[in-house]
Write an enzyme that holds these catalytic residues in place. Structure first.
Site, PDB file in Angstrom:
ATOM      1  N   LYS A 121      45.352  37.615  38.218  1.00  0.00           N
ATOM      2  CA  LYS A 121      44.573  36.568  38.814  1.00  0.00           C
ATOM      3  C   LYS A 121      44.444  35.369  37.842  1.00  0.00           C
ATOM      4  O   LYS A 121      43.705  35.897  36.751  1.00  0.00           O
ATOM      5  CB  LYS A 121      43.290  37.007  39.390  1.00  0.00           C
ATOM      6  CG  LYS A 121      42.295  35.989  39.983  1.00  0.00           C
ATOM      7  CD  LYS A 121      41.148  36.491  40.787  1.00  0.00           C
ATOM      8  CE  LYS A 121      40.369  35.289  41.329  1.00  0.00           C
ATOM      9  NZ  LYS A 121      39.303  35.811  42.408  1.00  0.00           N
ATOM     10  N   ASP A 226      30.769  36.048  49.150  1.00  0.00           N
ATOM     11  CA  ASP A 226      31.840  35.214  49.834  1.00  0.00           C
ATOM     12  C   ASP A 226      32.596  36.438  50.358  1.00  0.00           C
ATOM     13  O   ASP A 226      33.952  36.752  50.480  1.00  0.00           O
ATOM     14  CB  ASP A 226      32.835  34.812  48.432  1.00  0.00           C
ATOM     15  CG  ASP A 226      33.634  33.582  49.189  1.00  0.00           C
ATOM     16  OD1 ASP A 226      33.435  33.238  50.195  1.00  0.00           O
ATOM     17  OD2 ASP A 226      34.572  33.125  48.229  1.00  0.00           O
TER      18      ASP A 226
HETATM   19  P1  ADP Z   1      39.945  33.388  45.156  1.00  0.00           P
HETATM   20  O1  ADP Z   1      38.596  33.501  44.424  1.00  0.00           O
HETATM   21  O2  ADP Z   1      40.766  32.185  44.372  1.00  0.00           O
HETATM   22  O3  ADP Z   1      39.684  33.273  46.745  1.00  0.00           O
HETATM   23  P2  ADP Z   1      41.072  35.994  45.425  1.00  0.00           P
HETATM   24  O4  ADP Z   1      40.782  37.100  44.606  1.00  0.00           O
HETATM   25  O5  ADP Z   1      40.296  36.252  46.808  1.00  0.00           O
HETATM   26  O6  ADP Z   1      41.002  34.565  44.699  1.00  0.00           O
HETATM   27  O7  ADP Z   1      42.748  36.057  45.731  1.00  0.00           O
HETATM   28  C1  ADP Z   1      43.252  35.103  46.626  1.00  0.00           C
HETATM   29  C2  ADP Z   1      44.090  35.981  47.461  1.00  0.00           C
HETATM   30  O8  ADP Z   1      45.061  36.620  46.540  1.00  0.00           O
HETATM   31  C3  ADP Z   1      43.746  36.850  48.431  1.00  0.00           C
HETATM   32  O9  ADP Z   1      43.327  36.416  49.602  1.00  0.00           O
HETATM   33  C4  ADP Z   1      44.831  38.029  48.315  1.00  0.00           C
HETATM   34  O10 ADP Z   1      45.669  37.513  49.463  1.00  0.00           O
HETATM   35  C5  ADP Z   1      45.506  37.958  46.871  1.00  0.00           C
HETATM   36  N1  ADP Z   1      45.214  38.989  46.249  1.00  0.00           N
HETATM   37  C6  ADP Z   1      43.780  38.736  45.169  1.00  0.00           C
HETATM   38  N2  ADP Z   1      44.081  39.889  44.575  1.00  0.00           N
HETATM   39  C7  ADP Z   1      44.858  40.907  44.914  1.00  0.00           C
HETATM   40  C8  ADP Z   1      45.264  42.225  44.524  1.00  0.00           C
HETATM   41  N3  ADP Z   1      44.733  42.819  43.711  1.00  0.00           N
HETATM   42  N4  ADP Z   1      46.479  42.735  45.307  1.00  0.00           N
HETATM   43  C9  ADP Z   1      46.969  41.983  46.194  1.00  0.00           C
HETATM   44  N5  ADP Z   1      46.711  40.911  46.467  1.00  0.00           N
HETATM   45  C10 ADP Z   1      45.628  40.384  45.973  1.00  0.00           C
HETATM   46 MG    MG Z   2      38.879  34.899  47.931  1.00  0.00          MG
END
Ligand code: ADP
Ligand code: MG
Length: 395
Positions: A121, A226
């Site tokens: 991320k 959130d």
């Molecule tokens: P943001 O803070 O930008 O909303 P997120 O952490 O919610 O970011 O991640 C955005 C998207 O990425 C999630 O909705 C999911 O689909 C995907 N995602 C994030 N972390 C993971 C993970 N550990 N494994 C699989 N998909 C993930």
């Molecule tokens: Mg998110």
């Protein structure tokens, strides 16, 4: 314009040295004067200027001559620094497809040497307006001047720390693997965000699990803030995993109840709409049940029944009243803090990288980093140390 991140393979040691120098210069300059970059990088024969041209060509830095001649990192440049540091540490060897675009992040798959796929991320605070971020994010409250590098890095650090702590307390969250700059590496959840799930075998069970999570978090003193169908992942066996933690606050936050109720409401609304669930809970006579008649957990009832430190505190002479006073003091401090920051809240738009990065299309497909030009013998932190020594000597 399309930019291939395969460029990463061809960047030389000097390129990274100059890129790191720009990053270091940004600790106290929004735009880093070229001479300063040159001094930090310490390349011979004006090498820095040639390298800067190359970095500019690949959009890893941005040239700004509005106030004085200088450079700043772009998101992409910052990404490259984090990716290289993590590759050097052996955390992963290749970057794969993009699996998510959040409001304030980009998520990619990465693979380790043994082929395990993890999630990467990259935090991007600055993609949304800073004012909106500021009002939402508690980690800004004690900073009066900041930039997107600092914010994104802080968001990553907070996310990493919370993920580790939550895992240690048995919460279903991804395993935190590593963190560098604005980048968090975690285990990949083999599922989909709830928002994409059209059908569930046991919607009631999933619903109860999710509401149980909000309650358990509050019992541990935390609110997600959130908590919605975008940040809850569902696997094929309907296992629930919670993600996305940079905005979490403590239950002692002055808006705690509002955040808590909002998190609960999101889940109720979603399950009512998508799975047609309706809720009713019989009240016990005391009327002090943790849930109201509509099944919504009551924040204050939960706060009463947490295994809080009340007993220990009373024994030590520290009363709940003392606790109250301290909380009020802290809240007052926060209010004062945001009032005092006044004009400083307005962030120099020139330091926001969004304008540049919109034009950059990522193409990270099967980018294999292992054994290619990004691997350096010198470990990143050591390089940083060496650079800072050079900076302090030259000052
Ligand atoms: P943001 O803070 O930008 O909303 P997120 O952490 O919610 O970011 O991640 C955005 C998207 O990425 C999630 O909705 C999911 O689909 C995907 N995602 C994030 N972390 C993971 C993970 N550990 N494994 C699989 N998909 C993930
Ligand atoms: Mg998110």
């Amino acid at each position: 314009m399309k930019l291939d991140v395969n460029v990463l393979r061809y960047l030389s040691k000097e390129d990274f040295r100059v890129l790191t120098a720009v990053e270091m210069g940004m600790r106290n300059h929004q735009i880093v004067p070229a001479e300063l970059i040159d001094r930090i990088a310490g390349l011979k024969h004006g090498g820095t200027y040639k390298v800067l041209k190359n970095l500019l060509k690949h959009k890893l830095v941005h040239h700004d001559s509005s106030k004085y001649d200088g450079f700043r990192l772009t998101y992409l440049g910052y990404d490259f620094l984090a990716i290289k540091a993590l590759v050097n540490r052996g955390v992963f060897v290749s970057v794969g497809r993009q699996i998510g675009v959040g409001k304030e992040s980009d998520i990619f798959e990465v693979a380790t040497e043994d082929g395990t796929v993890l999630a990467m991320k990259l935090h991007r605070l600055g993609r949304v307006s800073f004012r909106a971020v500021k009002s939402k994010r508690d980690y800004l409250l004690h900073r009066s001047s900041y930039n997107w590098l600092y914010l994104s890095r802080l968001a990553a650090l907070k996310e990493f720390a919370f993920m580790e702590a939550l895992k240690a307390h048995g919460f279903p969250v991804p395993a935190a693997v590593d963190c560098n700059r604005h980048c968090v590496i975690m285990s990949l959840v083999q599922g989909y965000p709830l928002v994409q799930v059209k059908q569930l075998q046991n919607p009631e069970t999933v619903f109860e699990t999710i509401i149980g999570l909000v309650v358990r978090l509050a019992e541990k003193g935390l609110i997600h803030c959130d908590f919605n169908e975008f940040n809850i992942m569902i696997e094929d066996d309907e296992k629930v995993t919670l993600i996305d933690f940079p905005q979490m606050v403590s239950v002692s936050h002055r808006n705690a109840q509002m955040y808590f109720d909002r998190d609960v409401e999101c889940i109720f609304k979603f399950f009512r709409k998508r799975f047609n669930l309706s809720f009713h809970v019989d009240q016990d006579e005391s009327g002090e049940s943790e849930f109201d008649e509509s099944g919504r957990p009551r924040f204050f009832a939960i706060m009463k029944s947490t295994d809080s430190l009340d007993k220990e505190l009373a024994a030590s002479g520290f009363t709940t009243k003392d606790q109250d006073v301290i909380e009020k003091f802290i809240e007052g401090g926060i209010e004062q803090d945001s009032e005092n920051s006044g004009d400083e809240e307005i962030v120099d738009e020139g330091c926001l990288p969004a304008d540049i990065d919109d034009t950059v299309v990522y193409n990270l497909n099967s980018l294999h980093l292992h054994g290619c030009a990004v691997r350096h013998d010198v470990n990143d932190e050591m390089q940083e140390k060496q650079y800072s020594n050079e900076v302090s000597r030259s000052n």
